[in-house]
Design an enzyme around this catalytic site. Structure first.
Site, PDB file in Angstrom:
ATOM      1  N   PRO A  89       0.810  -1.216   0.000  1.00 35.02           N
ATOM      2  CA  PRO A  89       0.000   0.000   0.000  1.00 35.02           C
ATOM      3  C   PRO A  89       0.845   1.268   0.000  1.00 35.02           C
ATOM      4  O   PRO A  89       0.358   2.351  -0.262  1.00 35.02           O
ATOM      5  CB  PRO A  89      -0.801  -0.109   1.308  1.00 35.02           C
ATOM      6  CG  PRO A  89      -0.717  -1.514   1.726  1.00 35.02           C
ATOM      7  CD  PRO A  89       0.586  -2.028   1.208  1.00 35.02           C
ATOM      8  N   GLU A 116       2.897  -8.413   8.851  1.00 29.91           N
ATOM      9  CA  GLU A 116       2.766  -6.946   8.923  1.00 29.91           C
ATOM     10  C   GLU A 116       3.611  -6.249   7.867  1.00 29.91           C
ATOM     11  O   GLU A 116       3.489  -5.060   7.650  1.00 29.91           O
ATOM     12  CB  GLU A 116       3.227  -6.464  10.305  1.00 29.91           C
ATOM     13  CG  GLU A 116       2.337  -6.915  11.440  1.00 29.91           C
ATOM     14  CD  GLU A 116       0.870  -6.636  11.155  1.00 29.91           C
ATOM     15  OE1 GLU A 116       0.092  -7.610  11.154  1.00 29.91           O
ATOM     16  OE2 GLU A 116       0.521  -5.469  10.893  1.00 29.91           O
ATOM     17  N   ARG A 154      -1.321  -8.698 -20.926  1.00 32.87           N
ATOM     18  CA  ARG A 154      -2.226  -8.346 -22.032  1.00 32.87           C
ATOM     19  C   ARG A 154      -1.562  -7.407 -23.038  1.00 32.87           C
ATOM     20  O   ARG A 154      -1.978  -7.296 -24.173  1.00 32.87           O
ATOM     21  CB  ARG A 154      -3.474  -7.656 -21.486  1.00 32.87           C
ATOM     22  CG  ARG A 154      -4.342  -8.524 -20.600  1.00 32.87           C
ATOM     23  CD  ARG A 154      -5.468  -7.701 -19.967  1.00 32.87           C
ATOM     24  NE  ARG A 154      -6.352  -7.143 -20.966  1.00 32.87           N
ATOM     25  CZ  ARG A 154      -7.348  -7.829 -21.540  1.00 32.87           C
ATOM     26  NH1 ARG A 154      -7.559  -9.087 -21.219  1.00 32.87           N
ATOM     27  NH2 ARG A 154      -8.124  -7.270 -22.445  1.00 32.87           N
ATOM     28  N   ASP A 169      -9.090  -1.900 -25.412  1.00 31.27           N
ATOM     29  CA  ASP A 169      -9.453  -2.013 -23.993  1.00 31.27           C
ATOM     30  C   ASP A 169      -9.824  -0.626 -23.489  1.00 31.27           C
ATOM     31  O   ASP A 169      -9.226   0.358 -23.896  1.00 31.27           O
ATOM     32  CB  ASP A 169      -8.230  -2.480 -23.184  1.00 31.27           C
ATOM     33  CG  ASP A 169      -8.183  -4.003 -23.092  1.00 31.27           C
ATOM     34  OD1 ASP A 169      -9.132  -4.636 -23.576  1.00 31.27           O
ATOM     35  OD2 ASP A 169      -7.209  -4.528 -22.556  1.00 31.27           O
TER      36      ASP A 169
HETATM   37  N1  LIG Z   1      -2.891  -2.283  -2.218  1.00 32.53           N
HETATM   38  C1  LIG Z   1      -1.902  -3.148  -2.482  1.00 32.53           C
HETATM   39  O1  LIG Z   1      -1.376  -3.226  -3.586  1.00 32.53           O
HETATM   40  C2  LIG Z   1      -1.450  -4.027  -1.367  1.00 32.53           C
HETATM   41  C3  LIG Z   1      -0.297  -4.782  -1.495  1.00 32.53           C
HETATM   42  C4  LIG Z   1       0.117  -5.593  -0.440  1.00 32.53           C
HETATM   43  C5  LIG Z   1      -0.661  -5.602   0.727  1.00 32.53           C
HETATM   44  N2  LIG Z   1      -0.328  -6.338   1.822  1.00 32.53           N
HETATM   45  C6  LIG Z   1       0.997  -6.903   2.035  1.00 32.53           C
HETATM   46  C7  LIG Z   1       1.032  -7.694   3.292  1.00 32.53           C
HETATM   47  C8  LIG Z   1       2.230  -7.306   4.036  1.00 32.53           C
HETATM   48  C9  LIG Z   1       2.954  -6.259   3.284  1.00 32.53           C
HETATM   49  O2  LIG Z   1       4.072  -6.840   2.652  1.00 32.53           O
HETATM   50  C10 LIG Z   1       2.011  -5.787   2.193  1.00 32.53           C
HETATM   51  N3  LIG Z   1      -1.786  -4.866   0.819  1.00 32.53           N
HETATM   52  C11 LIG Z   1      -2.178  -4.092  -0.203  1.00 32.53           C
END
Ligand SMILES: NC(=O)c1ccc(N[C@@H]2CC[C@@H](O)C2)nc1
Length: 246
Positions: A89, A116, A154, A169
């Site tokens: 994230p 985590e 793709r 697309d």
């Molecule tokens: N939004 C996303 O692309 C995304 C990617 C990974 C994720 N979670 C992993 C778990 C632990 C950490 O490595 C990240 N969550 C959301």
């Protein structure tokens, strides 16, 4: 394209290697996907890949050593020249422009974390880029990695038959997709738009473009801000504005 996915759940990637467009890309050799499990590079009896976080707090953190050994192996598997991406994230949010640029890379290493997160020293020293598929938290990076691979594959010439060209697309041209219909013509009293039943391909093309513009204007107006509009698109948008109920 050669991709190496690093994950403690390598079997998850069967979802893209065994089905559909991405599955065919694998069987036809357009995509080579290697899955590498960091547990392979552990030496203790419990094959430990995680440990408690310094500073306390909930959950566990993925240890650097097994991941770095897995990245080393992954880079070798994709042939040395590889962009190392961690899905998280904290990354830049993936969009079609990034997908098209990633499709040009000779090799990709995709690091999927669990728990985590990953020891920061791995991100600092080994990861070229963090990419997110959207602003939400997942239990692991694997689904995000598979989304990225599906979108990228793709773009590889030959993966989509001529009948499904990626160029048409939605998002390929920065607009949302137009509506699609198939038989029967009348379904629960709702009919297919007449224009699509005739054979006037130019009229159909224009109708579809206008539908895409209208949907984009209504649902994602910000996409139109970033986009150069052709003269025809400007004309169609003016028509749409004139037709809008006051
Ligand atoms: N939004 C996303 O692309 C995304 C990617 C990974 C994720 N979670 C992993 C778990 C632990 C950490 O490595 C990240 N969550 C959301």
């Amino acid at each position: 394209m050669r991709v190496a996915a690093i994950s403690i759940f390598p079997e998850m990637f069967r979802a893209i290697t065994d089905y559909g467009v991405s599955g065919r890309a694998v069987s036809e050799g357009h995509l080579v996907l290697d899955c590498i499990n960091p547990r392979t590079f552990t030496h203790d009896r419990h094959r430990t890949v995680d440990d408690r976080p310094y500073g306390g707090g909930p959950g566990m953190v993925m240890k650097a050593e097994p991941l770095e050994a897995a990245i080393d192996e992954a880079v070798e598997r994709v042939g040395g020249e590889a962009k190392v991406i961690c899905l998280s994230p904290q990354g830049r949010v993936l969009d079609q422009a990034m997908v098209e640029s990633l499709a040009e890379e000779p090799g990709l290493v995709l690091l999927s974390g669990r728990y985590e997160g990953i020891d920061e020293r791995v991100l600092e020293s080994w990861v070229d880029e963090e990419i997110s598929i959207g602003d939400y938290v997942l239990s692991g990076g694997e689904l995000a990695a598979m989304v990225l691979v599906d979108a990228v594959v793709r773009q590889i010439p030959g993966v989509l038959g001529h009948s499904q060209s990626a160029v048409e697309d939605s998002f390929a041209d920065g607009l949302l997709d137009c509506p699609h219909y198939t038989r029967p013509e009348a379904h629960r009293g709702s009919r297919v738009p007449e224009v699509l039943l005739g054979g006037d391909h130019e009229r159909i093309r224009r109708w579809r473009l206008k539908q895409s513009l209208q949907r984009t204007l209504i649902r994602r107006p910000e996409l139109l801000q970033e986009r150069e509009l052709t003269a025809e698109e400007q004309r169609l948008l003016a028509e749409i504005e004139n037709e809008r109920p006051d």
